[in-house]
Design a protein around this motif. Structure first.
Motif, PDB file in Angstrom:
ATOM      1  N   ILE A 147       0.834  -1.204   0.000  1.00 59.40           N
ATOM      2  CA  ILE A 147       0.000   0.000   0.000  1.00 59.40           C
ATOM      3  C   ILE A 147       0.872   1.257   0.000  1.00 59.40           C
ATOM      4  O   ILE A 147       0.584   2.225  -0.688  1.00 59.40           O
ATOM      5  CB  ILE A 147      -0.959   0.002   1.224  1.00 59.40           C
ATOM      6  CG1 ILE A 147      -1.948  -1.157   1.113  1.00 59.40           C
ATOM      7  CG2 ILE A 147      -1.713   1.328   1.344  1.00 59.40           C
ATOM      8  CD1 ILE A 147      -2.826  -1.344   2.336  1.00 59.40           C
ATOM      9  N   VAL A 148       1.956   1.216   0.771  1.00 54.95           N
ATOM     10  CA  VAL A 148       2.824   2.406   0.848  1.00 54.95           C
ATOM     11  C   VAL A 148       3.996   2.313  -0.141  1.00 54.95           C
ATOM     12  O   VAL A 148       4.954   3.083  -0.056  1.00 54.95           O
ATOM     13  CB  VAL A 148       3.338   2.646   2.287  1.00 54.95           C
ATOM     14  CG1 VAL A 148       2.201   2.943   3.231  1.00 54.95           C
ATOM     15  CG2 VAL A 148       4.158   1.453   2.779  1.00 54.95           C
ATOM     16  N   LYS A 149       3.907   1.311  -1.034  1.00 55.35           N
ATOM     17  CA  LYS A 149       4.911   1.106  -2.092  1.00 55.35           C
ATOM     18  C   LYS A 149       6.317   0.884  -1.527  1.00 55.35           C
ATOM     19  O   LYS A 149       7.310   1.384  -2.053  1.00 55.35           O
ATOM     20  CB  LYS A 149       4.905   2.284  -3.065  1.00 55.35           C
ATOM     21  CG  LYS A 149       3.590   2.461  -3.778  1.00 55.35           C
ATOM     22  CD  LYS A 149       3.676   3.520  -4.851  1.00 55.35           C
ATOM     23  CE  LYS A 149       2.426   3.609  -5.688  1.00 55.35           C
ATOM     24  NZ  LYS A 149       1.204   3.955  -4.979  1.00 55.35           N
ATOM     25  N   MET A 150       6.385   0.137  -0.429  1.00 53.20           N
ATOM     26  CA  MET A 150       7.695  -0.151   0.158  1.00 53.20           C
ATOM     27  C   MET A 150       7.979  -1.655   0.169  1.00 53.20           C
ATOM     28  O   MET A 150       8.958  -2.090   0.786  1.00 53.20           O
ATOM     29  CB  MET A 150       7.757   0.393   1.604  1.00 53.20           C
ATOM     30  CG  MET A 150       7.905   1.892   1.714  1.00 53.20           C
ATOM     31  SD  MET A 150       9.434   2.510   0.970  1.00 53.20           S
ATOM     32  CE  MET A 150      10.645   1.865   2.100  1.00 53.20           C
ATOM     33  N   ASP A 151       7.166  -2.448  -0.512  1.00 53.13           N
ATOM     34  CA  ASP A 151       7.368  -3.906  -0.488  1.00 53.13           C
ATOM     35  C   ASP A 151       8.731  -4.358  -1.047  1.00 53.13           C
ATOM     36  O   ASP A 151       9.283  -5.333  -0.539  1.00 53.13           O
ATOM     37  CB  ASP A 151       6.206  -4.647  -1.167  1.00 53.13           C
ATOM     38  CG  ASP A 151       5.823  -4.065  -2.506  1.00 53.13           C
ATOM     39  OD1 ASP A 151       5.706  -2.826  -2.599  1.00 53.13           O
ATOM     40  OD2 ASP A 151       5.641  -4.828  -3.462  1.00 53.13           O
ATOM     41  N   PRO A 152       9.316  -3.655  -2.034  1.00 47.38           N
ATOM     42  CA  PRO A 152      10.638  -4.125  -2.482  1.00 47.38           C
ATOM     43  C   PRO A 152      11.725  -3.985  -1.406  1.00 47.38           C
ATOM     44  O   PRO A 152      12.796  -4.562  -1.527  1.00 47.38           O
ATOM     45  CB  PRO A 152      10.959  -3.211  -3.679  1.00 47.38           C
ATOM     46  CG  PRO A 152       9.671  -2.620  -4.086  1.00 47.38           C
ATOM     47  CD  PRO A 152       8.848  -2.516  -2.844  1.00 47.38           C
ATOM     48  N   TYR A 153      11.438  -3.218  -0.361  1.00 44.44           N
ATOM     49  CA  TYR A 153      12.450  -2.970   0.677  1.00 44.44           C
ATOM     50  C   TYR A 153      12.264  -3.854   1.912  1.00 44.44           C
ATOM     51  O   TYR A 153      12.875  -3.610   2.932  1.00 44.44           O
ATOM     52  CB  TYR A 153      12.384  -1.507   1.124  1.00 44.44           C
ATOM     53  CG  TYR A 153      12.682  -0.515   0.027  1.00 44.44           C
ATOM     54  CD1 TYR A 153      13.973  -0.029  -0.157  1.00 44.44           C
ATOM     55  CD2 TYR A 153      11.687  -0.061  -0.818  1.00 44.44           C
ATOM     56  CE1 TYR A 153      14.257   0.879  -1.160  1.00 44.44           C
ATOM     57  CE2 TYR A 153      11.952   0.856  -1.829  1.00 44.44           C
ATOM     58  CZ  TYR A 153      13.232   1.314  -1.998  1.00 44.44           C
ATOM     59  OH  TYR A 153      13.502   2.217  -2.987  1.00 44.44           O
TER      60      TYR A 153
END
Lengths: 256, 288
Positions: free
Chosen positions: A128-134
């Motif tokens: 949702i916060v576009k931080m899944d690759p991290y």
């Protein structure tokens, strides 16, 4: 008819013989996006601490989701994002996923351990916060803006109905602030999460929030965004205690 | 050495206790270090000294107390000290760290009074101060094993709460984690581990075994679980090398265990610095 999720009735708070807040009455209903604005030292963070139950009011009452604060137990319905700099040790050895998953501590329950499903839920919140690759990166290695997104994911992982944020843009560079606020708008509009945002950035709130509350020891104005926009800058300057000039979206576009 | 371990019960006790302590001391130490409370272990070990000195003094004065294992009073004092630290931290909300030197001073003060009253305790006290390979009894081993079970059970069942409280206490409180209760149990468990470890590492060095392996581990780990595993591995290595060295050199194991931890920490720091330099050089070469 929307349900009331925060109800402050005639709340006052005194600390060390000083009146920090006086006769605060405020109602936040589900799906609303409230911006709580006011100058430094106006009592914004104190009001948030009262609503979160971290401190008790000297008088008045606070209800969350219709329950008195003293008996309120559904803590998982609230997501909270604090001023990052106050609460976070950047050397802490933890991955982004571990930090986000910790938002499920209460929901998982005592004596129980996290499961793969909890990890999946944490990954969904990161998406949702576009931080899944991290997700496997150490939290201390991220930039201020990225860390704040992670903390929002931690607040979202338990699927709360209300997100309370205390100056969440502290430490985020100007370039990232706009995308940060647009993400909040998406959370409110697409996910239906009510938001109470404490900020001193009075310009941005006029374009973002559905409702505005102006606080300086007491509430000087509270109402819908359109009424706030109609207010004269002189009135705002009077209760702010110094001259204030708001820059609206239309002014910004004209400047460009 | 291996043959001696099979032949002598005291060596079995020392090694088994050491192996157990090598796990539980850094395990709890990780939660202490990340909360920037590393000196708490020091304060509690000095309070344990007061209990040990008091017990040794009483065993000289009161006949029926002569058989009492001083570890019990040492642990009781440490537990009392841990609860007092919690109380004082509440009283000094803006200077929470002040609780640690207050309790540390009180512990040394009471310990010094008992040692003076007893005109010294000779080798008994030296064993408690710096650890001893030969002094660990089967009863001591039993106490250590029991405390290890409590510690591992506590960390296993309260891992997520301990993590949440360590990472962000305010957030944990807002989200409804039972912070006060868990913190009190945690402090009692820390006190018990200090009590259990002092026979092997010694009162003055026990806090080192809780903090030095963690200091090395957080240089290497990328995750909290990783930091936990590295801490235990380094703690275990330090205890085993330290105990073997102490046996061959015929000296107190506390010093050898702690110096081994320090050497491992220095090696880790050197390794990390060299590694970072290599990565930087490679990056610059790629750009060119």
């Amino acid at each position: 008819m929307k349900n009331t999720i925060i109800e402050c009735k005639d709340v006052s708070f005194t600390y060390d013989h000083t009146d920090v807040l006086e006769h605060i009455s405020l109602e936040v209903k589900e799906g609303e996006f409230w911006a709580l604005i006011g100058p430094n030292g106006s009592g914004k963070s104190t009001l948030i601490k009262l609503i979160l139950g971290l401190i008790k009011p000297s008088s008045g009452s606070i209800k969350l989701f219709g329950e008195e604060m003293s008996s309120f137990r559904q803590r998982e319905r609230i997501g909270y994002v604090s001023q990052k700099s106050n609460a976070f040790n950047s050397g802490f050895p933890a991955t982004v996923l571990e930090v986000v998953r910790s938002g499920l501590t209460r929901k998982t329950g005592l004596f129980k351990r996290f499961t793969k499903r909890d990890d999946q839920q944490a990954m969904e919140a990161l998406k949702i916060v576009k931080m899944d690759p991290y997700h496997s990166r150490p939290i201390g290695e991220l930039s201020g803006g990225q860390q704040q997104r992670v903390f929002i994911a931690r607040a979202l992982v338990g699927k709360p109905d209300l997100l309370i944020m205390d100056e969440p843009t502290v430490g985020i560079d100007q370039q990232n602030i706009a995308s940060f606020y647009s993400m909040l708008q998406t959370l409110n509009r697409e996910h239906g999460i009510a938001i109470l945002l404490v900020t001193h950035e009075i310009d941005i709130v006029t374009d973002l929030a559905s409702h505005v509350a102006c606080l300086n020891r007491t509430i000087h104005f509270h109402g819908v965004q359109s009424d706030y926009k109609k207010m004269d800058d002189i009135d705002i300057s009077n209760w702010y205690g110094h001259p204030v000039r708001r820059v609206h979206q239309s002014d910004r576009e004209a400047e460009r | 050495m291996i043959e001696a371990i099979f032949n002598y019960e005291f060596l079995q006790n020392a090694f088994l206790s050491g192996i157990i302590i090598g796990i539980i001391a850094p395990l709890l130490g990780l939660f202490i270090v990340v909360r920037r409370l590393a000196l708490i272990a020091d304060a509690l070990s000095h309070v344990a000294l007061a209990g040990i000195a008091g017990s040794l003094y009483l065993s000289q004065q009161v006949l029926f107390l002569s058989a009492l294992n001083p570890i019990y009073l040492g642990m009781a004092a440490a537990v009392g000290g841990s609860l007092l630290i919690e109380r004082l931290r509440g009283a000094y909300r803006h200077f929470e760290e002040l609780a640690i030197p207050i309790i540390l001073s009180a512990g040394i003060g009471v310990g010094a009074i008992f040692i003076s009253l007893a005109k010294g305790f000779g080798t008994d006290l030296v064993g408690y101060l710096f650890g001893s390979v030969s002094a660990v009894s089967r009863q001591d081993l039993g106490i250590v094993a029991f405390i290890a079970l409590c510690v591992i059970g506590f960390v296993y069942f309260f891992y997520k709460e301990l993590f949440a409280l360590s990472f962000d206490r305010e957030y944990a409180k807002v989200s409804g984690v039972q912070g006060k209760l868990i913190q009190t149990i945690f402090m009692i468990i820390v006190a018990l581990v200090i009590g259990a470890s002092m026979r092997i590492v010694g009162i003055l060095l026990v806090s080192s075994l809780m903090t030095l392996p963690v200091a090395a581990a957080i240089q290497l780990a990328k995750s909290f679980k990783g930091a936990m595993l590295y801490s235990i591995a380094i703690g275990e290595l330090s205890v085993l090398i330290g105990l073997v060295s102490a046996y061959y050199l015929d000296i107190a194991p506390g010093g050898t265990i702690v110096i081994t931890s320090v050497i491992i920490l220095l090696l880790v720091l050197l390794f990390k610095k060299t590694w970072q330099k290599m990565v930087r050089t490679k990056g610059e070469a790629d750009v060119v």
